[in-house]
Design a protein around this motif. Structure first.
Motif, PDB file in Angstrom:
ATOM      1  N   PHE A 105       0.808  -1.211   0.000  1.00  0.00           N
ATOM      2  CA  PHE A 105       0.000   0.000   0.000  1.00  0.00           C
ATOM      3  C   PHE A 105       0.851   1.276   0.000  1.00  0.00           C
ATOM      4  CE2 PHE A 105      -2.318   3.285   2.385  1.00  0.00           C
ATOM      5  CZ  PHE A 105      -3.355   3.484   1.488  1.00  0.00           C
ATOM      6  N   GLY A 106       1.919   1.254   0.891  1.00  0.00           N
ATOM      7  CA  GLY A 106       2.795   2.416   1.004  1.00  0.00           C
ATOM      8  C   GLY A 106       3.392   2.804  -0.344  1.00  0.00           C
ATOM      9  N   GLU A 107       3.804   1.784  -1.064  1.00  0.00           N
ATOM     10  CA  GLU A 107       4.426   2.031  -2.363  1.00  0.00           C
ATOM     11  C   GLU A 107       3.442   2.662  -3.350  1.00  0.00           C
ATOM     12  OE1 GLU A 107       6.325  -1.188  -5.069  1.00  0.00           O
ATOM     13  OE2 GLU A 107       7.118  -1.402  -3.016  1.00  0.00           O
ATOM     14  N   LYS A 121       0.836   4.350  -2.638  1.00  0.00           N
ATOM     15  CA  LYS A 121       0.507   5.703  -2.221  1.00  0.00           C
ATOM     16  C   LYS A 121       1.604   6.681  -2.672  1.00  0.00           C
ATOM     17  CE  LYS A 121      -1.292   8.293   1.616  1.00  0.00           C
ATOM     18  NZ  LYS A 121      -0.749   8.739   2.887  1.00  0.00           N
ATOM     19  N   ALA A 122       2.848   6.253  -2.479  1.00  0.00           N
ATOM     20  CA  ALA A 122       3.970   7.118  -2.872  1.00  0.00           C
ATOM     21  C   ALA A 122       3.928   7.387  -4.377  1.00  0.00           C
ATOM     22  CB  ALA A 122       5.292   6.441  -2.491  1.00  0.00           C
ATOM     23  N   GLU A 157       1.230   9.832  -5.156  1.00  0.00           N
ATOM     24  CA  GLU A 157       1.606  11.202  -4.809  1.00  0.00           C
ATOM     25  C   GLU A 157       2.557  11.802  -5.838  1.00  0.00           C
ATOM     26  OE1 GLU A 157       2.733  10.931  -0.686  1.00  0.00           O
ATOM     27  OE2 GLU A 157       0.607  10.842  -0.120  1.00  0.00           O
TER      28      GLU A 157
END
Ligand code: GL2
Length: 829
Positions: free
Chosen positions: A2-4, A6-7, A10
Motif C-alpha cells: 500500500f505504502g508504495e 501511495k507514494a 503522490e
C-alpha cells in the motif's frame, strides 16, 4: 504494498501540478490548449463550434477530476450503492448545466468574453443528447442530477445509441423522420473506456451436465458480442460529487470466426461481425409499447448483461461471498425495460457462482425495486416465449422456474382460484405464449412504485389489483419531480436571478421548498413588476425563435398558450386544436366591437409522433392545416395565431417553457401516469390549464384549485362515461367543429376522415366530445384572468411558489430513504 502505491500516486499527482484552477486566466489557458491540441485548429482561426469544443474539453477535464475523487471516496467508504437501470436517458445539452453545477459559470463567461466569445452563443452550438423518447427518459435525467446533487452513491446504466430519437422535420404539414446521428461531430461529454468491456452472449443451447454428481445447466451460446463502456460524468450542484452514467456500446468481439476465414470467406465474415454492432445502433421511437421485436430484446439483454457483470465485478472486488449483496447493492428497474436483470442475476449466481437456487433467490428478492410508468394494462411489456427462448434459452428456463415456484407459493396462499392464478402468472398462455415483464418485476421486487398518488391508486385497484391484495406492503408511490437546476437555473437565468434576489439566498437551488418564500412578496408591487419583466423577456426570446423558425411575427401582448409533449390520442392535442378552431369560428362571427374585447392568443403546439402512429401523425397535419388557414386570414390578424414548433426536444423545451403564459395538460383523467412537463411550467410561473390527472392532482394540493384552470371528467367518472359511450351528450360547438373538419374547411377532407372518426359519438374513447364544454369554460376563465394582469401575475407567482414539492430532489430523497435505503456520501472538497 500500500505504502508504495501511495507514494507512486503522490508522485503522479505532483506531476499534475495540483488540480485545475478555475480563475478566468487559467480557464483561458486551458481553452487555448484544447484549441491547439484537442480540436487541433490554428490559434488564429477557430469558429464558434470549435470554440465550443475546446471549452467543453476544458470543462470535461474539471469533471473528470471530481468524478475520480468521488469514486475513490465511495469505494473507501464502502457505502451501499444504487444502480439505476434505464434504457432511456434524455440528457439534452451538457455545457451550461456542467459549468453551473461546477459553480464556475461566471469565470467561464469572463474568460470567454476576453477571448472575444459569448458563453451563451457557444452553448447554443451543442446538439442534444436525445437517448430517450419523452417524459420517462427526461425524468431519468432529472433523477441523475438530483442523485449527484444530494451526494448519493449512485450509478446510472444505459445504452449508448448511435442514433438517438429521430429528428422531426415538417414537409407540407406532414411529419418526416430523419436520423439523429448525434455522434457525428464528436462528443466531449463521454469518456471511452476501451478497457472496460464485457462479453455478452446470445442464442445457442443449454446442456445438462453432471459435474461430480452435481447437475448443472450449461449455456453454450451461439453468438458473442462485446460491450464497451462509455462514461458520462454527472456533476452535482454545490458539491464535489460527480457520479457516473455508464452507457454501453456494442462492438464485434475479437475472436475470429476461424472457419469462415479459413474457407476464404473473409469479406462475408467481416460483414457478419459488423452486424453485431447494430445492437446499440438505434433507439426505438415508440414511447410506450415495445412489443415483440427481436432487436429490442437484444438491446435489453445486452444492456442488462453488461451492467450486471460490471456491478458484480465491483462487488466481488471487496467481498468474497454474496451474503452482503443486499446491504451493498440496490438495483432499480426503471420500468420493465431492464427486467431481464432478474433472470440474468439468477443465472450469474446459480450457474456461475454456484450459490444454489434458494440462496440466490433470497438474495435477489432483496435487491430489486421497480417503478412502473404506465397506466393501461395494454401498455405493459410482453415477450413472446419463442423469441426469448431462441435468443436466451437459459434465461427462459430460469423464468419458468421462478414462475413455477411463484405459482406454488400462490396456490398455498389463495387456493385453486385458477382465473386469478392465470392472471398473476408470469407466463401468459394464449395465442402467443409470452412472458409478462411487469408480473416478473413485481414478483421479484421488494417495492413497486407508482409515479403519482392517482397512478398508484390505479395500480392498486385496477392494473395490479391481484398483486396488491397479495402483497399490499410492496406498493408505494413516489411522485415524480424535475430538477430546478436544469429547468430554472439553466433555462431561465433571469427568473433565477429574480428568485435569489427576493428570497435573499441561492439556497433554493438545492432546496426547492424555499420557493414558498415567494408567497411573502406576492403583494409587493416592485416584485410583481420585476416578475412581469422576466416573463416579457422570455416571451421575447420565444417570439424571436418562432420568427426565425417559421417567419411568423407574433405579438408579445398576446397570451402565449403552449402544449408541448409527445403526440398521443390520450394527451388530446386534438382537443386543443378543436378549441382553436372553435375560437377562430367565433372570431369570424363576431362584430368589430366584440372583437376588441377578445384576448389575443398565440397558440403553440409541439411534439413528435411515433413514426408508425398514424392518428398522431394526422393530428400534426391537422394542426398545420388549421394554422395555415388562421395565420393567413387578414381578418383575424394578431387575435389568433397557431404555431407548430418542430423537433420538440430538451433544448427547445428550455426555450419554450419559460416563455409560456399558459400551458395545457389535457389527458383524459386517469390516463397520464404522472406528467412532468406541468412541473417545469409551474416552476417557471406559467399557469396550468389541466384535467385532474396524474401529477396535477398533487399540484392542486400545493397551489390550490383557484390558481389553475381545471376542467373535464375526473378519473373516477371516466369509466362510467366510457360505458355510456354512444348515448353521451356532446355540445353543439363540438359537432360544429367536427363538421368543419369533415367538410374540408381546412383542406384534405379525405385524409382527415379517419381522424374525425376517432372522436365521433360512440367511438370517442378519450372523451373529447363530453369534455369539450368544460374545456371551453376553462379557456374562457383563462381569458378572463389574463385581462386582469394583477390577478394573473399573482396566480403566476403562487404557481412557482408552490412548485418546490415537484423538485426531483424530493423524489430522490424519498426513494433513497424508503426504497433504496442508501445514505448520502459526500466527497470532501
Ligand atoms: C411516462 C408517463 O406516460 C408519464 O406520465 C410520466 O410522467 C413519465 C415519467 O414517469 O413516464 N411513461 C412512459 O412510457 N412515458 C412517459 O413519459 N414515455
Amino acid at each position: 504494498g500500500f505504502g508504495e502505491r501511495k507514494a507512486k500516486a503522490e508522485r503522479m499527482f505532483s506531476l499534475m501540478d495540483g488540480f485545475l484552477k478555475n480563475d478566468p486566466f487559467s480557464l483561458q489557458k486551458d481553452i487555448i490548449h484544447h484549441v491547439e491540441y484537442t480540436v487541433a485548429r490554428s490559434r488564429f482561426s477557430f469558429d464558434d463550434y470549435e470554440a465550443y469544443q475546446a471549452v467543453s474539453h476544458s470543462v470535461r477535464d474539471r469533471l473528470i477530476e471530481r468524478w475520480h475523487d468521488t469514486h475513490i471516496y465511495f469505494k473507501k467508504k464502502k457505502s451501499k450503492r444504487l444502480y439505476f437501470l434505464s434504457l432511456e436517458f434524455l440528457m439534452g445539452r451538457s455545457l451550461s448545466n456542467s459549468v453551473i453545477n461546477l459553480g464556475i459559470q461566471d469565470q467561464y463567461t469572463e474568460a470567454l468574453s476576453q477571448l472575444g466569445f459569448e458563453f451563451e452563443v457557444l452553448a447554443e452550438q451543442e446538439g442534444d443528447a436525445s437517448l430517450g423518447n419523452g417524459g420517462l427518459a427526461r425524468f431519468s435525467a432529472c433523477q441523475m442530477d438530483s442523485l449527484a446533487t444530494l451526494d448519493y452513491p449512485a450509478w446510472g446504466y444505459g445504452l449508448r445509441y448511435e442514433y438517438g430519437l429521430f429528428r422531426q422535420i415538417i414537409v407540407d404539414g406532414f411529419q418526416h423522420e430523419q436520423p439523429d446521428y448525434w455522434l457525428n461531430y464528436g462528443n466531449p461529454w463521454e469518456i471511452e473506456r476501451i478497457h472496460v468491456t464485457y462479453e455478452v452472449k446470445f442464442y445457442g443451447t443449454v446442456e445438462d451436465v453432471d459435474r461430480n454428481g452435481e447437475k448443472l445447466k450449461v449455456w453454450i451460446p451461439g453468438e458473442t458480442v462485446e460491450a464497451v463502456a462509455y462514461d458520462n460524468p454527472i456533476p452535482g450542484y454545490g458539491t464535489r460529487n460527480t457520479i457516473n452514467l455508464r452507457l454501453w456500446a456494442a462492438k464485434p468481439n475479437n475472436q475470429f470466426d476461424l472457419e469462415a476465414y479459413n474457407t476464404g470467406d473473409y469479406i462475408n465474415s467481416i460483414v457478419n461481425k459488423q452486424r453485431t454492432e447494430t445492437i446499440s445502433n438505434v433507439l426505438y421511437p415508440d414511447d410506450r409499447s415495445h412489443q415483440g421485436k427481436e432487436m429490442r430484446l437484444k438491446q435489453q439483454y445486452f444492456f442488462v448483461s453488461a451492467s450486471l457483470q460490471d456491478i458484480i465485478r465491483r462487488f466481488k472486488e471487496a467481498h468474497n461471498n454474496f451474503d452482503e449483496l443486499p446491504e451493498q447493492v440496490a438495483l432499480h428497474l426503471n420500468d420493465t425495460h431492464p427486467s431481464l436483470s432478474i433472470a440474468e442475476i439468477m443465472r450469474i449466481l446459480v450457474d456461475e457462482e454456484h450459490l444454489g437456487w434458494d440462496k440466490a433467490w433470497n438474495i435477489v428478492c432483496k435487491i430489486f425495486s421497480f417503478t412502473t410508468h404506465t397506466v393501461v394494462a395494454e401498455g405493459l411489456e410482453k415477450i413472446p416465449v419463442d423469441l426469448l427462448g431462441s435468443l436466451l434459452p437459459r434465461h427462459l428456463q430460469i423464468l419458468y422456474e421462478i414462475n413455477s415456484n411463484f405459482m406454488e407459493e400462490l396456490k398455498k396462499r389463495i387456493g385453486l382460484d385458477y382465473s386469478r392464478l392465470s392472471r398473476m402468472s408470469i407466463v401468459e398462455e394464449g395465442a402467443v405464449k409470452s412472458i409478462r415483464m411487469a408480473n416478473l418485476s413485481i414478483v421479484c421486487s421488494h417495492t413497486v412504485n407508482g409515479v403519482s398518488k392517482l397512478h398508484s391508486n390505479t395500480l392498486k385497484t385496477k392494473t395490479f389489483k391481484d398483486f396488491y391484495e397479495l402483497w399490499p406492503e410492496k406498493f408505494q408511490y413516489t411522485t415524480n419531480g424535475v430538477t430546478q437546476r436544469r429547468w430554472i437555473v439553466v433555462s431561465n437565468p433571469s427568473l433565477c436571478a429574480l428568485l435569489s434576489k427576493w428570497l435573499g439566498t441561492e439556497a433554493w437551488i438545492r432546496n426547492a421548498d424555499l420557493l414558498t418564500g415567494l408567497r411573502d412578496h406576492v403583494d409587493n408591487t416592485g416584485f410583481r413588476q420585476e416578475w412581469k419583466m422576466v416573463k416579457r423577456l422570455n416571451k421575447m426570446r420565444l417570439a424571436e425563435y418562432i420568427e426565425t423558425m417559421s417567419g411568423l411575427k407574433v405579438s408579445l401582448d398576446a397570451m402565449f398558450d403552449v402544449q408541448v409533449k409527445r403526440i398521443h390520442e390520450y394527451k388530446r392535442q386534438l382537443l386543443n386544436i378543436f378549441g382553436i378552431i372553435h375560437r377562430y369560428d367565433c372570431l369570424k362571427n363576431m362584430d368589430k366591437n366584440d372583437r376588441r374585447k377578445v384576448v389575443p392568443r398565440v397558440c403553440i403546439i409541439g411534439g413528435k409522433a411515433a413514426p408508425g402512429y398514424e392518428i398522431a401523425k394526422k393530428i400534426i397535419k391537422l394542426c398545420h392545416a388549421v394554422a395555415e388557414k388562421i395565420n393567413n386570414d387578414a381578418d383575424i390578424g394578431d387575435l389568433l395565431k397557431l404555431v407548430f414548433i418542430p423537433d420538440y426536444n430538451v433544448s427547445v423545451a428550455e426555450l419554450v417553457i419559460p416563455g409560456a403564459d399558459l400551458s395545457q395538460h389535457l389527458s383524459t383523467a386517469g390516463q397520464e401516469a404522472s406528467g412532468t412537463g406541468s412541473m417545469k411550467f409551474l416552476m417557471n410561473g406559467c399557469l396550468l390549464l389541466a384535467t385532474e390527472d396524474g401529477s396535477t392532482v398533487e399540484i392542486i394540493e400545493e397551489i390550490g384549485s383557484e390558481n389553475l384552470f381545471l376542467f373535464g371528467a375526473k378519473a373516477h367518472e371516466v369509466s362510467e362515461l366510457r360505458e355510456k359511450g354512444g348515448t353521451l351528450k356532446v355540445p353543439l360547438q363540438f359537432a360544429r367543429v367536427l363538421r368543419m373538419v369533415r367538410d374540408g374547411h381546412f383542406g384534405d377532407k379525405d385524409y382527415f376522415e379517419s381522424l374525425c372518426d376517432t372522436v365521433e359519438v360512440g367511438n370517442d374513447l378519450y372523451l373529447l366530445g363530453s369534455d369539450f364544454g368544460s374545456y371551453l369554460e376553462a379557456q374562457a376563465a383563462a381569458d378572463k384572468a389574463f385581462v386582469e394582469p394583477e390577478k394573473w401575475i399573482k396566480m403566476s407567482i403562487l404557481s412557482a411558489a408552490g412548485s418546490g414539492r415537484f423538485s426531483s430532489d424530493r423524489t430522490i430523497r424519498e426513494y433513497a430513504e424508503r426504497t433504496w435505503k442508501i445514505d448520502p456520501c459526500q466527497c470532501p472538497f
